[in-house]
Design a protein around this motif. Structure first.
Motif, PDB file in Angstrom:
ATOM      1  N   TYR A  21       0.833  -1.208   0.000  1.00 19.61           N
ATOM      2  CA  TYR A  21       0.000   0.000   0.000  1.00 19.61           C
ATOM      3  C   TYR A  21       0.868   1.259   0.000  1.00 19.61           C
ATOM      4  O   TYR A  21       0.569   2.230  -0.698  1.00 19.61           O
ATOM      5  CB  TYR A  21      -0.927  -0.024   1.221  1.00 19.61           C
ATOM      6  N   TYR A  22       1.946   1.207   0.752  1.00 18.22           N
ATOM      7  CA  TYR A  22       2.840   2.371   0.822  1.00 18.22           C
ATOM      8  C   TYR A  22       3.498   2.627  -0.548  1.00 18.22           C
ATOM      9  O   TYR A  22       3.568   3.766  -1.015  1.00 18.22           O
ATOM     10  CB  TYR A  22       3.918   2.143   1.894  1.00 18.22           C
ATOM     11  N   LEU A  25       1.015   4.236  -2.775  1.00 17.29           N
ATOM     12  CA  LEU A  25       0.812   5.654  -2.478  1.00 17.29           C
ATOM     13  C   LEU A  25       1.955   6.498  -3.027  1.00 17.29           C
ATOM     14  O   LEU A  25       1.735   7.562  -3.602  1.00 17.29           O
ATOM     15  CB  LEU A  25       0.695   5.868  -0.961  1.00 17.29           C
ATOM     16  N   PHE A 105      -6.238   0.603   5.880  1.00 13.47           N
ATOM     17  CA  PHE A 105      -5.191   1.431   5.267  1.00 13.47           C
ATOM     18  C   PHE A 105      -5.710   2.755   4.675  1.00 13.47           C
ATOM     19  O   PHE A 105      -5.106   3.800   4.916  1.00 13.47           O
ATOM     20  CB  PHE A 105      -4.425   0.636   4.199  1.00 13.47           C
ATOM     21  N   ILE A 108      -6.432   5.089   7.525  1.00 17.41           N
ATOM     22  CA  ILE A 108      -5.186   5.560   8.158  1.00 17.41           C
ATOM     23  C   ILE A 108      -4.538   6.630   7.287  1.00 17.41           C
ATOM     24  O   ILE A 108      -4.068   7.661   7.793  1.00 17.41           O
ATOM     25  CB  ILE A 108      -4.217   4.359   8.356  1.00 17.41           C
ATOM     26  N   THR A 109      -4.545   6.428   5.973  1.00 18.94           N
ATOM     27  CA  THR A 109      -3.914   7.398   5.063  1.00 18.94           C
ATOM     28  C   THR A 109      -4.639   8.739   5.140  1.00 18.94           C
ATOM     29  O   THR A 109      -3.994   9.792   5.188  1.00 18.94           O
ATOM     30  CB  THR A 109      -3.950   6.860   3.614  1.00 18.94           C
ATOM     31  N   TYR A 111      -6.386   9.839   7.644  1.00 18.02           N
ATOM     32  CA  TYR A 111      -6.127  10.397   8.977  1.00 18.02           C
ATOM     33  C   TYR A 111      -4.725  11.021   9.049  1.00 18.02           C
ATOM     34  O   TYR A 111      -4.536  12.082   9.626  1.00 18.02           O
ATOM     35  CB  TYR A 111      -6.275   9.275  10.021  1.00 18.02           C
ATOM     36  N   GLY A 112      -3.770  10.383   8.422  1.00 17.03           N
ATOM     37  CA  GLY A 112      -2.372  10.826   8.552  1.00 17.03           C
ATOM     38  C   GLY A 112      -1.936  11.879   7.551  1.00 17.03           C
ATOM     39  O   GLY A 112      -0.772  12.284   7.561  1.00 17.03           O
ATOM     40  N   THR A 113      -2.811  12.293   6.670  1.00 12.84           N
ATOM     41  CA  THR A 113      -2.414  13.289   5.661  1.00 12.84           C
ATOM     42  C   THR A 113      -3.462  14.393   5.583  1.00 12.84           C
ATOM     43  O   THR A 113      -4.556  14.272   6.124  1.00 12.84           O
ATOM     44  CB  THR A 113      -2.313  12.635   4.275  1.00 12.84           C
ATOM     45  N   SER A 114      -3.082  15.450   4.901  1.00 12.31           N
ATOM     46  CA  SER A 114      -4.063  16.520   4.677  1.00 12.31           C
ATOM     47  C   SER A 114      -4.088  16.817   3.183  1.00 12.31           C
ATOM     48  O   SER A 114      -3.065  16.781   2.517  1.00 12.31           O
ATOM     49  CB  SER A 114      -3.671  17.775   5.457  1.00 12.31           C
ATOM     50  N   GLY A 115      -5.232  17.067   2.663  1.00 15.24           N
ATOM     51  CA  GLY A 115      -5.346  17.454   1.252  1.00 15.24           C
ATOM     52  C   GLY A 115      -5.439  16.296   0.276  1.00 15.24           C
ATOM     53  O   GLY A 115      -5.444  16.503  -0.932  1.00 15.24           O
ATOM     54  N   VAL A 116      -5.522  15.070   0.788  1.00 11.00           N
ATOM     55  CA  VAL A 116      -5.688  13.927  -0.123  1.00 11.00           C
ATOM     56  C   VAL A 116      -7.173  13.769  -0.434  1.00 11.00           C
ATOM     57  O   VAL A 116      -8.015  13.896   0.455  1.00 11.00           O
ATOM     58  CB  VAL A 116      -5.146  12.627   0.535  1.00 11.00           C
ATOM     59  N   ASP A 117      -7.472  13.536  -1.712  1.00 13.52           N
ATOM     60  CA  ASP A 117      -8.863  13.367  -2.121  1.00 13.52           C
ATOM     61  C   ASP A 117      -9.415  12.080  -1.495  1.00 13.52           C
ATOM     62  O   ASP A 117      -9.032  10.977  -1.867  1.00 13.52           O
ATOM     63  CB  ASP A 117      -8.932  13.303  -3.657  1.00 13.52           C
ATOM     64  N   LEU A 121      -9.426   7.331  -2.129  1.00 13.33           N
ATOM     65  CA  LEU A 121      -8.971   6.248  -1.251  1.00 13.33           C
ATOM     66  C   LEU A 121     -10.128   5.495  -0.617  1.00 13.33           C
ATOM     67  O   LEU A 121     -10.087   4.278  -0.478  1.00 13.33           O
ATOM     68  CB  LEU A 121      -8.056   6.809  -0.166  1.00 13.33           C
TER      69      LEU A 121
END
Lengths: 236, 491
Positions: A21-22, A25, A105, A108-109, A111-117, A121
């Protein structure tokens, strides 16, 4: 399912899926793709299947036979079919739970990022379709693992056998289809399409309900389990 | 004690019993799966699929009377443009899957799809080239009986700066299906008797054999037409005149005029420079002027390394939009001006300039007397020079319905479909786009293209670093659970 090896297997599986997954991304961060990331994630489903299913199932009956505990188990008021089915159910449920862990996943992504559409996901139809496919196809894959485990006393041999059968099931139709089949091509085209796991996955992910994969996975897993039961009965 | 209870017989009988059980289970499995693969239920429950077929296509597929073979020659990978190739193949494959499923009737396939990778299956590719005369990769071939139709990538996808932007596969495939399954093959007549380029000629400069082969691949039948002794035949869908070296006789132009005016005919005239075709006066009736001039280009961007002209300026018309979108030039040996509106055309005629030379070009009037091409202000025509003109008539009925009339396209590039130049993408795209428009082929079915979406995530390096740790959380949770379980078991 309380054995330490179960937890080791689940940790390894989740780490492997996290790595996949990483990587996905980071690829999507670097360039544009024509396939949504969630769809792409399920395209790699065969990789964990090839390694995880043998690990999960190779002990189930081979170990019982090696330690001669199968006879003791069968002396209890249970039938061979019940033993096989319970071994199968335990492994299949565990397999589904592990995959359910990977559904975290996307959350979590986000939650852990800002500005992702988020829609990219948390694409619910794709996630649901993909997970349903994993559970359905898991019926056959786990059944194959159980069958392999009934054939030998050695865990290693059972694991290798399971790996080989899964490899043929997952990649065989595609590999055969890409070859020059000459006169066979017309005759083989439809069966190959019927057995093609990648085609089933595409249908599920695209939200197409089709009765053919349902029949394929359910009838085949039943047949494989029936054979496993016959083998256990004949050897006990 | 019965003999069956005897130990000597009991074991083999039990083994036989198991074997029969296994055999029966296998038979049951084969039977169920055969039935399941033939009789099934399939439904798109997402309601948002890019590949869901329109009701119109479903109706056509449901009414198929003959079996249709579809052959896809898009390679599974290509070093020259792997991503684009993959995308095209994926879209085509998914859409054709829907066609195949929708065309099934009572477990019988009315449409079968075969994928032939010319690099991986050279033998099958050779067989196709031999039987269907198709040696192109990257195409989708619809074949029904002896009729076939080749669909090219430019018909399947819209490109902008060589990037795919829209998918119009359903329109292209359904049109191809209708053309092949309908049993009608439009006839395209190429005039002969005036030194025109010929469809039977295989030479590079004056031959049209490649163009003829490509016409057949698109379910069009090319035939020769000698107008000196006969009218344009009744079955003519289009008449094409390619670079005549001699002049048309007056009675021949009368026959052409009758075909256009009385039968709403379609005519394409490709005229080379330095020759008079005898069609000049005939074309004037349509408001098209063909002057005895040669177009010269001076800019390096308008000339290729061999000195051939590159035409890059196109109008936004149905015929040339494909060239505009793909920024593709037309290659030609020589050019002559084709001017519009210089002469009064028949009432109701609409004229459109399709393409022009560059601003640095000029049209030389005195080319016969001047040894070197030099622009003479006040005498020569300054660029950009129109090189192709489309003229069409038509009228609106009392009920407001548009009734199409005749159509004429005159192009001042005589050799663009010669064997020498037809392989150029721009030339091919223009020629077939022109033919499709002339034959109303693009209006067989109208389905809106689907935009091709691109997906990218905006993630910084820092965020990716954090994610590397966060994504390990489920694995860490499983590890903690395992440790707790081990501790509980121990104590």
């Amino acid at each position: 399912m309380h054995a330490p090896s179960t937890y080791v297997a689940s940790v390894l599986f989740l780490l492997l899926m996290a790595a996949i997954y990483y990587l996905l991304l980071s690829q999507y961060a670097a360039e544009q793709f024509s396939v949504p990331p969630t769809e792409m994630f399920f395209q790699a489903f065969w990789l964990p299947v090839l390694f995880m299913v043998p690990l999960l199932t190779m002990r189930s009956l081979a170990e019982e036979r090696r330690l001669h505990t199968l006879e003791t188990l069968l002396s209890a008021p249970v039938s061979t079919a019940e033993v096989i089915l319970s071994k199968f159910a335990a492994s299949w449920i565990f397999y589904c739970v592990l995959w359910l862990g990977t559904m975290l996943f996307p959350a979590i992504t986000i939650y852990g990022t800002s500005g992702v559409d988020q829609r990219l996901l948390l694409d619910l139809p794709v996630l649901l379709g993909g997970f349903s496919f994993v559970c359905l196809s898991g019926l056959l894959f786990i059944a194959v693992g159980i069958l392999s485990s009934t054939l030998t006393r050695s865990q290693l041999v059972a694991g290798m056998l399971c790996f080989c059968i899964l490899f043929i099931l997952l990649l065989g139709p595609k590999l055969i289809g890409s070859q020059e089949l000459g006169l066979w091509s017309d005759w083989l085209r439809e069966p190959l399409q019927y057995f093609d796991t990648a085609r089933h996955r595409e249908s599920f992910i695209r939200g197409v309900f089709d009765t053919r994969p349902l029949f394929y996975y359910i009838t085949n897993s039943s047949l494989v389990l029936a054979i496993a039961a016959l083998i256990v009965e004949s050897k006990s | 004690m019965s003999r069956l209870d005897d130990f000597r017989y009991a074991t083999p009988i039990r083994k036989l019993n198991k074997f029969v059980q296994l055999l029966l289970a296998l038979c049951l499995f084969v039977g169920i799966n055969t039935l399941a693969s033939r009789y099934y239920w399939r439904e798109d429950i997402s309601g948002r699929s890019v590949f869901a077929l329109s009701p119109e296509t479903l109706a056509y597929l449901g009414a198929l009377k003959e079996h249709v073979d579809v052959i896809v020659t898009i390679p599974s990978s290509d070093a020259s443009g792997e991503e684009q190739q993959k995308l095209l193949r994926r879209y085509v494959k998914n859409l054709l899957e829907e066609y195949r499923e929708a065309a099934r009737r009572d477990g019988e396939e009315m449409l079968s799809v075969e994928y032939v990778d010319p690099y991986r299956n050279p033998r099958r590719a050779e067989e196709l080239a031999r039987n269907l005369h198709i040696d192109q990769s990257n195409v989708v071939i619809f074949s029904c009986g002896r009729r076939q139709r080749v669909v090219t990538p430019s018909e399947i996808m819209d490109f902008s700066d060589l990037e795919p932007v829209a998918f119009k596969g359903e329109q292209a495939f359904t049109s191809a299906l209708l053309e092949t399954a309908s049993g009608i093959t439009p006839v395209v007549y190429f005039t002969t008797g005036h030194g025109e380029m010929s469809i039977a000629d295989v030479t590079p400069n004056r031959g049209l054999s490649v163009a003829a082969q490509q016409l057949r691949a698109r379910n069009l039948e090319p035939r020769l037409l000698d107008l000196s002794g006969q009218d344009v035949p009744e079955d003519a869908a289009l008449v094409v005149v390619v670079d005549p070296q001699g002049q048309f006789l007056p009675q021949e132009t009368v026959r052409l005029r009758r075909y256009l005016e009385e039968r709403s005919g379609r005519l394409v005239v490709l005229l080379g420079a330095r020759r008079q075709s005898g069609l000049e006066r005939f074309l004037m009736r349509w408001g098209i002027s063909v002057d005895d001039m040669i177009v010269h280009e001076s800019g390096p961007e308008s000339l290729d390394s061999g000195g051939a002209l590159l035409v890059r300026s196109f109008a936004d018309s149905p015929v040339t939009s494909i060239l505009r979108r793909n920024n593709a030039p037309i290659v030609a040996g020589q050019a002559r001006p084709i001017l519009a509106g210089q002469m009064a055309a028949e009432p109701g005629t609409r004229l459109t300039v399709l393409m022009a030379s560059s601003a640095k070009s000029w049209a030389e009037i005195g080319w016969r007397s001047e040894p070197e091409p030099v622009f003479t202000a006040g005498k020569d025509l300054p660029g950009p020079i129109p090189l192709a003109v489309l003229a069409q008539t038509g009228a609106r009925s009392g009920a407001g319905i548009y009734l199409p009339g005749s159509r004429v396209i005159a192009v001042g590039l005589g050799d663009i479909i010669s064997n020498n130049y037809i392989s150029s993408f721009g030339n091919q795209a223009f020629f077939f786009s022109m033919l499709n428009w002339m034959l109303d082929r693009e209006q067989v079915i109208s389905i809106d293209p689907t935009p091709i979406e691109k997906y990218q995530l905006s993630l910084s390096r820092k965020e990716l670093g954090r994610l590397a740790l966060l994504l390990c959380l489920p694995a860490a949770a499983a590890a903690i659970l395992g440790l707790l379980s081990a501790l509980i078991r121990r104590y």
